[in-house]
Design a protein around this motif. Structure first.
Motif, mmCIF file in Angstrom:
data_model
loop_
_atom_site.group_PDB
_atom_site.id
_atom_site.type_symbol
_atom_site.label_atom_id
_atom_site.label_comp_id
_atom_site.label_asym_id
_atom_site.label_seq_id
_atom_site.Cartn_x
_atom_site.Cartn_y
_atom_site.Cartn_z
ATOM 1 N N ILE A 154 0.914 -0.851 -0.064
ATOM 2 C CA ILE A 154 0.334 0.321 -0.112
ATOM 3 C C ILE A 154 0.727 0.991 -0.101
ATOM 4 N N PRO A 155 0.733 2.059 -0.637
ATOM 5 C CA PRO A 155 1.452 3.070 -0.812
ATOM 6 C C PRO A 155 0.981 4.075 0.017
ATOM 7 N N ILE A 156 1.999 5.329 0.711
ATOM 8 C CA ILE A 156 1.397 6.413 0.897
ATOM 9 C C ILE A 156 0.701 7.531 0.268
ATOM 10 N N ASN A 157 -0.295 7.588 0.902
ATOM 11 C CA ASN A 157 -1.140 8.518 0.154
ATOM 12 C C ASN A 157 -2.386 9.949 0.464
ATOM 13 N N ASN A 158 -2.251 10.773 -0.141
ATOM 14 C CA ASN A 158 -2.384 12.290 -0.223
ATOM 15 C C ASN A 158 -4.066 12.613 -0.567
ATOM 16 N N TYR A 159 -4.554 13.358 -0.751
ATOM 17 C CA TYR A 159 -5.875 13.664 -1.315
ATOM 18 C C TYR A 159 -5.906 13.518 -2.118
ATOM 19 N N GLU A 160 -4.844 14.286 -3.234
ATOM 20 C CA GLU A 160 -5.049 13.565 -4.704
ATOM 21 C C GLU A 160 -5.309 12.219 -5.384
ATOM 22 N N ASP A 161 -4.345 11.672 -4.029
ATOM 23 C CA ASP A 161 -4.360 10.193 -4.730
ATOM 24 C C ASP A 161 -5.510 9.523 -5.110
ATOM 25 N N LEU A 162 -6.318 9.692 -3.685
ATOM 26 C CA LEU A 162 -7.703 9.021 -2.985
ATOM 27 C C LEU A 162 -8.879 9.378 -4.005
ATOM 28 N N LYS A 163 -8.455 11.150 -4.832
ATOM 29 C CA LYS A 163 -9.489 11.860 -4.996
ATOM 30 C C LYS A 163 -10.467 11.067 -5.751
#
Length: 503
Positions: free
Chosen positions: A65-74
């Protein structure tokens, strides 16, 4: 026996005992949470995409599982908002907490699943009461009403059974109907979107009730209490609500508001308990009234990881599990939750004060700091500096923001502070000097840059006109709810808008 003592015995005593595991079995609790989340979500799109079925331990968790910010999950979140099932979390998510935006978007929309609603947010509210009653066995909390201050919500994408709005409004909308027996104001009032109308109605609806406890953001609650006093004609809140005993607060630091609350509520039996409940999850509770640190809540549906603050901007930062953190260091928090946030950087920074149990203080935001000249000034520094200056000059602060003034032709630069005072300092020059002095004392980088005024000049304090920050929030449709003024910024965008309104 009072209603509160009966309720404590029937509903909270067992949990008070169970919470002791946070003191001796913390790492085990967290590993159980990780396994539970992975097992539950292995058949979602995200789970299949990242091979959740092959995850057996923390190493395989981090590898898959990669590290995510909001843009990654948007993209996935937007599909969920349109009603798609089994994307980031099993089933259909119907509620989305609207939070402050990113670089590319005005707002973020944080999924709030049914599992997350009950196993994170409501669990935190339950434990808040459990710990408070443990520490205050003579409490009469449930013998009166709780004044809960929340935001508003709206229909999500015109989907009739889907909501988007402040987390507090989502919690009020979905709360067990029995809870309405012990809370005020009316649900219809609590969910109003116009804060000025809401404030008036709350004050009128509650001023004649027997209010024993308050819950909300300190700044907005203070505004409501001020209106209650205006309408009631009383000298202080203790005269309006003589049985008021506790304020459960969160959202912003309580430090700038403490003295004002102590003035407006002079009762010696009044307690204050900090909670850390964000749109993304309920993370911490002040378990000891004599310790400002909060207990990290480890058995909700939240798995924690941490990035050393100096590595947050790196492409491949070091990411630590809970057992690897150290006290006294500043970390960005990374969470995986039953709302479908996977290894998600929430933007808050904390410092651990203890590992047995895991206790921490909130130090700021990953993007709310000033580091224009290498000074690394964080919100925790600002709060301590302001408290020191206020204590020495008799000042009281309502709101503030600060930003750098960049170098001019003579290589001169400084920090500029725009402050709205509830009570102005006896001596503004002394206030500025003491703020600057304290910041140098607690931040060695700031001290080094201030050395002999060579790099960074003495800070500047600008007095804001009354209600400036509320006017700024109102102009952006963010008055009330969980909206906050950015405290520190590396850019001058916010402060320039405010200074123009302050002219």
């Amino acid at each position: 026996m009072s209603i509160t003592k009966i309720a404590n015995k029937l509903f909270f005593a067992a949990r008070q005992k169970d919470l002791e595991r946070h003191y001796y079995d913390a790492d085990s609790l967290q590993h159980h949470v990780m396994r539970h989340l992975i097992e539950k979500a292995k058949d979602t799109e995200y789970g299949r995409r990242h091979l959740f079925s092959t995850i057996t331990d923390y190493d395989s968790f981090t590898n898959n599982i990669p590290i995510n910010n909001y843009e990654d999950l948007k993209g996935d979140i937007d599909r969920m908002r349109h009603g798609e099932h089994d994307i980031l979390w099993p089933g259909r998510v119907k509620c989305f907490a609207k939070s402050s935006g990113t670089t590319n978007d005005k707002s973020k929309f944080i999924p709030v699943s049914d599992d997350g609603l009950h196993s994170i947010h409501y669990a935190g509210g339950f434990d808040t009461v459990a710990l408070y009653l443990r520490n205050n066995p003579n409490s009469r909390l449930f013998d009166g009403k709780g004044l809960i201050l929340g935001g508003s919500h709206a229909t999500n994408y015109d989907i009739t059974d889907s909501l988007v709005g402040d987390l507090s409004a989502i919690l009020i909308e979905n709360i067990n109907p029995l809870a309405n027996l012990v809370r005020v104001p009316k649900k219809r009032t609590a969910l109003l979107s116009d804060f000025e109308v809401k404030r008036e109605r709350i004050a009128r609806e509650t001023m004649h009730k027997d209010v024993t406890n308050l819950s909300g953001v300190p700044s907005w609650m203070l505004s409501v209490l001020t209106r209650v006093l205006e309408l009631s004609g009383k000298n202080n809140i203790s005269e309006v609500w003589p049985n008021l005993e506790v304020f459960f607060h969160g959202g912003v630091s309580f430090t700038p508001y403490r003295h004002q609350y102590e003035e407006i509520i002079p009762s010696k039996k009044m307690h204050y308990m900090e909670t850390y409940n964000a749109s993304e999850g309920f993370f911490g509770l002040q378990d000891d009234p004599n310790d400002p640190s909060m207990l990290l809540m480890l058995d909700y549906d939240i798995f924690y990881e941490f990035i050393p603050i100096e590595e947050v901007e790196k492409d491949n930062p070091t990411v630590l599990p809970l057992e690897a953190v150290e006290t006294g260091k500043n970390y960005a928090m990374v969470i995986s939750t039953s709302c479908g946030l996977w290894r998600y950087i929430i933007g808050d920074t904390i410092t651990f004060t203890s590992k047995k149990p895991y206790k921490f203080i909130i130090t700021g935001r990953t993007k709310h700091f000033i580091n224009a000249f290498g000074e690394e000034l964080i919100v925790d520094n600002a709060e301590k500096g302001l408290e020191y200056a206020c204590n020495l000059t008799g000042a009281e602060i309502l709101e503030y923001t600060a930003a750098p003034v960049f170098m001019d032709n003579h290589a001169k630069c400084r920090h500029q502070w725009l402050i709205e005072f509830a009570k102005e300092p006896d001596n503004m020059e002394l206030f500025s000097d003491m703020l600057d002095k304290k910041l140098q004392e607690i931040n060695s980088d700031y001290e080094a840059k201030r050395y002999k005024d060579i790099t960074l000049q003495h800070l500047e304090v600008v007095k804001a006109k009354p209600d400036l920050f509320n006017q700024w929030l109102k102009a952006r449709g963010k008055l009330g709810g969980q909206h906050k003024v950015p405290r520190l910024s590396n850019s001058r965008n916010v402060i320039e808008e405010l200074l123009e309104m302050n002219a």
